[in-house]
Design an enzyme around this catalytic site. Structure first.
Site, mmCIF file in Angstrom:
data_model
loop_
_atom_site.group_PDB
_atom_site.id
_atom_site.type_symbol
_atom_site.label_atom_id
_atom_site.label_comp_id
_atom_site.label_asym_id
_atom_site.label_seq_id
_atom_site.Cartn_x
_atom_site.Cartn_y
_atom_site.Cartn_z
ATOM 1 N N ALA A 67 4.951 12.520 7.668
ATOM 2 C CA ALA A 67 4.660 12.884 6.293
ATOM 3 C C ALA A 67 3.300 12.326 5.895
ATOM 4 O O ALA A 67 2.731 11.509 6.618
ATOM 5 C CB ALA A 67 5.726 12.338 5.353
ATOM 6 N N HIS A 76 2.722 4.192 -0.492
ATOM 7 C CA HIS A 76 1.287 4.343 -0.233
ATOM 8 C C HIS A 76 0.488 4.529 -1.529
ATOM 9 O O HIS A 76 -0.716 4.289 -1.547
ATOM 10 C CB HIS A 76 1.031 5.557 0.659
ATOM 11 N N GLU A 101 -5.738 13.667 6.595
ATOM 12 C CA GLU A 101 -5.878 12.418 7.326
ATOM 13 C C GLU A 101 -5.802 12.711 8.826
ATOM 14 O O GLU A 101 -4.942 13.494 9.242
ATOM 15 C CB GLU A 101 -4.758 11.434 6.969
ATOM 16 N N GLU A 156 -1.266 1.005 6.635
ATOM 17 C CA GLU A 156 -0.053 1.400 7.344
ATOM 18 C C GLU A 156 0.873 0.210 7.642
ATOM 19 O O GLU A 156 2.081 0.293 7.437
ATOM 20 C CB GLU A 156 -0.391 2.164 8.626
ATOM 21 N N HIS A 158 8.229 5.198 2.091
ATOM 22 C CA HIS A 158 6.949 4.854 2.717
ATOM 23 C C HIS A 158 5.801 5.623 2.047
ATOM 24 O O HIS A 158 4.801 5.021 1.630
ATOM 25 C CB HIS A 158 7.026 5.179 4.214
ATOM 26 N N GLU A 159 5.944 6.931 1.948
ATOM 27 C CA GLU A 159 4.842 7.725 1.388
ATOM 28 C C GLU A 159 4.648 7.386 -0.086
ATOM 29 O O GLU A 159 3.516 7.295 -0.573
ATOM 30 C CB GLU A 159 5.095 9.219 1.571
HETATM 31 N N1 TRP Z 1 -0.644 8.507 6.668
HETATM 32 C C1 TRP Z 1 0.533 9.116 7.214
HETATM 33 C C2 TRP Z 1 1.629 8.088 7.084
HETATM 34 O O1 TRP Z 1 2.255 7.998 6.095
HETATM 35 C C3 TRP Z 1 0.384 9.479 8.648
HETATM 36 C C4 TRP Z 1 -0.089 10.859 8.952
HETATM 37 C C5 TRP Z 1 0.449 11.982 8.519
HETATM 38 C C6 TRP Z 1 -1.140 11.233 9.826
HETATM 39 N N2 TRP Z 1 -0.205 13.057 9.073
HETATM 40 C C7 TRP Z 1 -1.164 12.611 9.892
HETATM 41 C C8 TRP Z 1 -2.047 10.540 10.568
HETATM 42 C C9 TRP Z 1 -2.075 13.317 10.694
HETATM 43 C C10 TRP Z 1 -2.958 11.227 11.376
HETATM 44 C C11 TRP Z 1 -2.972 12.608 11.422
HETATM 45 O O2 TRP Z 1 1.874 7.263 7.907
HETATM 46 ZN ZN ZN Z 2 1.857 5.581 6.271
#
Ligand code: TRP
Ligand code: ZN
Length: 880
Positions: free
Chosen positions: A267, A306, A126, A325, A302-303
């Site tokens: 994370a 998701h 991501e 988010e 949180h993770e």
């Molecule tokens: N989606 C991740 C979260 O739980 C955020 C994230 C983790 C992220 N690593 C990243 C976003 C690198 C951008 C780039 O919020």
């Molecule tokens: Zn997140």
């Protein structure tokens, strides 16, 4: 001329081809990894019959390309390191494309894509990291079923992990072995993950609400397995909570978390294989503070959350980022509130929002929760998208009521499971489930800026009538000068002279549901009938809306709220606002050379609250903690002089310390730890209150003795670091401070996460001298400029947490920081761009510092070869 690569929401259109399955095969090599990607796809019905297939890459090297097993002739395709275009593909039939790429995980210092550090291969895809692995439709609306084959040297990489279920594992006889993973759930590329290496593991199990057994595994560095227990416990509590609160059950047979030490963010929620920054997994009493425990619990949750909000239902495009988010932060916040003390958790959220999101929303980087354009999506993982997004979901719950919110969310899961959707889709579910029109409310997603509510009231004793006039304005933000009124749900309490809540017999002037006033116009007067005595009016109870409130209520009424309001969030807020007023006035006095009025009424409230045993210790600690120098600077907002703020705060702090000395001593003594350490919220609250009292006691005595005793007798990291901070910040040159710092350094040698605390304590010692210390600490063998945690703990903490040191009047702090940013940008652009935002409020400084700060930002901007991430941030910072 730089090419304009701005991406616009209005340009969204679906891909010309649909991907069905992706079979990836990795042959892992430290400097040469080969990736074979076999993609089964077909042209989308309705797409042009001769439209080419256009895939993206990022720094890739193509090593082979085949269509249905036959190598593609060069005239059939165009390829660069960031683009692959294939012509003359079948109009209707399904076909298989095989792409081979070569990548170098060791050279990958950006920590995006596949990288190898500390002997571990891991991925971060991501938002746009998958394109650094292979050419692909690297966008969230392309969902496919993946299988992943990993081949690697067995001795070095006994562990081979990817998303989903392990379906095959085999020794290859040549020192290598292979593993194959299948993920049955369709997912976008940003949720792909791979980990290989040699790690320790703890395992547990969870039985889901429908009786399925799920294997839970947490992988950490060897020697650290003993510190993974709290994360595992948090995971099990999260799984249970999501079933009970939202009816969400986990869907695979295994859930894995891997903790890695080099990670850009907190994370990542990869399907079935979360990857974490190790500071958000590892904890034991000797090395982690209560705040660390709370963060670990929240981020693990949180993770995990998701999995439904983000993975099962994902975003159509990155403009919808807050869909996953904001909602997931809201779920995380609710989880923390249920696990801990709800008002204390809420106060922490309010403090965070005001410290981070409000300045973003009021500065050059302001943007709506759902932006309409971006240059670099990495820069939009912001507190606006996350925390304000969460507040918007919370307001939906406030508007609809808990039951209505749950109905809407149930519909969302039912209607959109397996989809890649928009924020409009999300809102429509709440409308369809409850019948309420949210079109006005939806402006919260589209309009940037923090609304300011001005309130005034009039009470007529003879008629028992109270009128409350509320008006709203939102200041202009970049690219958006004119603002519309929002639908703001505002919880209100009317508090009688003896401290009880008063219920109006009726009201008019606008919609009211229970204690919620719905402010929808620029100005509205709410009239309440049947109010027997002049009430104190508590506005924005529970911080029901992310707004500022200006209400010149009598001091007497505010003291009533500070002493008796049953909503503890509003009570804290009033105490905090009183303190901010005293501190701002004291700052002005220092600047004018006048004597400081330290305000004995404020000390009385703080001390009385700290002593009040009907209140939980964690809340008393919050009340006792004065606003930080940064908080005061934000309150003053323009021509900020950090030096004057520092002196003013010290003066007020000392006055409270002297007048409450007896109380503080009693608290320090009576709250002494007995029995074994427990990280639960009650115990943490007692430690917080004791350490807050300790800081005052030390200052009252003008001696480091009490803190030195506390440091020596500390039996856990919370107490130890609190004492060390007091010593280093209040008495930086004392032998006690020097010895404690050196003792700490020796004791935790080889413990990078603990040394981060040591770096931060020193980087935040107030005063001009700290810059030299920070520069020297960069030479400490425990510092590693390639590790984001180390960099943030030292350089980041200096820039964001040391107003007098960083904003030195001679500009040396800015210059040092700019040099660091320029030197680090080529290595890790995500990190430098994020760190750069530390200077986003430079316009609020007094003219001398403002000019020096601007000059350094301009010096950065003059460099031609900045990363796109950093370019985007500095250009926006200078444009306003
Ligand atoms: N989606 C991740 C979260 O739980 C955020 C994230 C983790 C992220 N690593 C990243 C976003 C690198 C951008 C780039 O919020
Ligand atoms: Zn997140």
């Amino acid at each position: 001329m730089r090419k304009d690569r701005t991406v616009y929401l209005k340009d969204y259109r679906p891909t010309d081809f649909i991907i069905e399955t992706v079979d990836l095969a990795f042959e892992l090599g430290e400097t040469l990894t080969t990736v074979a990607s076999e993609i089964r796809m077909k042209r989308r019905p309705g797409a042009g019959a001769d439209a080419p297939l256009e895939l993206v890459g990022d720094g890739l090297q193509l090593a082979g390309l085949a269509l249905d097993g036959r190598p593609l002739l060069p005239e059939r395709y165009e390829c660069t390191s960031d683009h692959l275009k294939i012509l003359d593909l079948p109009a209707e039939d399904e076909f298989t494309l095989t792409i081979r790429t070569h990548i170098n995980p060791t050279a990958n210092t950006q920590l995006l894509g596949l990288y190898r550090t500390n002997g571990i291969y891991s991925t971060q895809c991501e938002a746009e990291g998958f394109r650094r692995i292979t050419y692909f439709y690297d966008r969230p609306d392309v969902l496919a079923v993946y299988s992943v084959t990993i081949i690697a040297d067995k001795a070095r990489n006994p562990l081979l992990l990817s998303n989903g279920n392990l379906v095959e594992e085999r020794d290859l006889g040549d020192g290598r072995h292979m593993a194959k993973w299948d993920d049955p759930f369709r997912k976008p590329s940003y949720l792909f993950a791979l980990v290989a290496g040699d790690l320790a593991m703890i395992e547990d199990h969870f039985t889901t609400m429908s009786g399925r057994d799920v294997t839970l595994r947490i992988y950490v560095e060897h020697g650290k397995a003993g510190r993974a227990g709290y994360a595992m416990d948090s995971l099990k509590r999260s799984m249970k909570w999501d079933e009970e609160r939202f009816g969400r059950e986990y869907d695979l047979d295994i859930f894995m978390i891997v903790a890695v030490s080099d990670f850009n963010m907190g994370a990542m929620e990869n399907k079935g294989l979360n990857i974490f920054n190790d500071r958000l997994i590892l904890a034991d009493p000797e090395t982690a503070t209560d705040d660390d425990y709370a963060r670990i619990e929240a981020v693990v949750a949180h993770e995990y959350f998701h999995n439904w909000t983000g993975n099962r239902i994902t975003c159509r495009d990155w403009f919808q980022l807050s869909l996953k988010e904001g909602l997931t932060v809201f779920r995380e916040h609710e989880f923390s509130a249920d696990q801990r003390s709800r008002p204390v958790v809420r106060v922490d959220e309010v403090k965070f929002l005001r410290a981070h999101q409000f300045p973003e929303d009021g500065g050059p980087l302001a943007h709506p929760v759902r932006p309409t354009q971006y240059l670099e999506i990495d820069n939009f993982y912001t507190t606006t998208v996350y925390e304000k997004g969460s507040e918007v979901s919370r307001m939906i719950a406030t508007v609809l009521g808990e039951e209505g919110f749950r109905k809407g969310l149930d519909l969302f899961f039912e209607r959109h499971d397996g989809g890649a959707v928009t924020i409009e889709d999300y809102l429509t579910c709440f409308e369809d489930a409850t019948g309420r029109d949210l079109s006005h409310f939806s402006l919260w997603y589209h309009q940037a800026g923090t609304p300011l509510i001005a309130a005034s009231s009039a009470y007529d004793e003879a008629s028992g009538r109270l009128s409350l006039t509320l008006s709203q304005t939102t200041p202009p933000t970049p690219g958006e000068r004119v603002k519309k009124p929002l639908h703001i749900p505002l919880r209100v309490g009317l508090i009688s002279p003896n401290g009880d809540d008063m219920e109006p017999s009726s009201s008019s002037g606008g919609e009211r549901t229970g204690d919620v006033l719905h402010l929808t116009d620029t100005e509205q007067t709410f009239v309440f009938e049947g109010i027997g005595a002049a009430p104190a009016i508590s506005l924005n109870r529970d911080f029901s809306a992310p707004v500022r409130v200006r209400f010149d209520q009598s001091r007497e009424n505010r003291l009533r709220i500070a002493g008796a309001e049953s909503d503890l969030v509003a009570r804290w807020d009033t105490i905090n606002a009183l303190a901010l007023e005293v501190l701002s006035r004291a700052t002005a006095a220092i600047q004018a050379g006048d004597p400081v009025d330290t305000d004995s009424e404020l000390s009385d409230i703080l001390i009385a609250t700290a002593e009040d045993e009907r209140l939980e210790p964690a809340f008393r600690a919050l009340a006792l903690t004065l606003p930080s120098e940064l908080d005061i600077g934000r309150e003053i907002a323009s021509d900020v002089d950090p030096e004057a703020i520092h002196l003013a705060r010290n003066a007020v702090f000392s006055a409270i310390a002297s007048s409450g000395r007896a109380t503080f001593q009693r608290l320090v003594e009576s709250l002494r730890e007995d029995g074994p350490f427990s990280p639960d919220a009650d115990s943490a609250g007692r430690r917080a209150l004791r350490n807050a009292a300790l800081a005052y006691l030390t200052v009252a005595d003008q001696s480091p003795k009490a803190a030195d005793d506390a440091y020596r007798s500390a039996t856990n990291m919370t107490d130890m670091i609190a004492a060390l901070r007091i010593l280093a910040h209040q008495f930086p040159d004392s032998t006690e401070a020097v010895e404690a710092l050196s003792n700490f350094r020796k004791r935790f040698d080889g413990e990078p996460l603990v040394l981060d605390k040591w770096f931060t304590v020193q980087a935040t010692i107030p005063g001009a001298k700290t810059l030299d210390r920070v520069a020297e600490l960069m030479g400490d063998p425990g510092f590693d400029e390639g590790n984001p945690n180390r960099v943030r703990a030292l350089v980041g903490a200096f820039a964001t947490g040391n107003p007098t040191g960083f904003n030195r009047p001679d500009g040396a702090g800015f210059r040092f920081f700019a040099n660091f940013i320029l030197a680090t940008d080529p290595r890790n652009a995500t990190l430098t761009a994020r760190m750069m935002t530390a200077m986003r409020s430079f316009e609020a400084l007094e003219p001398g510092r403002r000019k020096l700060a601007r000059a350094e930002i301009e010096r950065i901007a003059e460099h031609e070869d900045l990363s796109r991430n950093l370019r985007d941030i500095v250009d926006r910072m200078l444009k306003s």
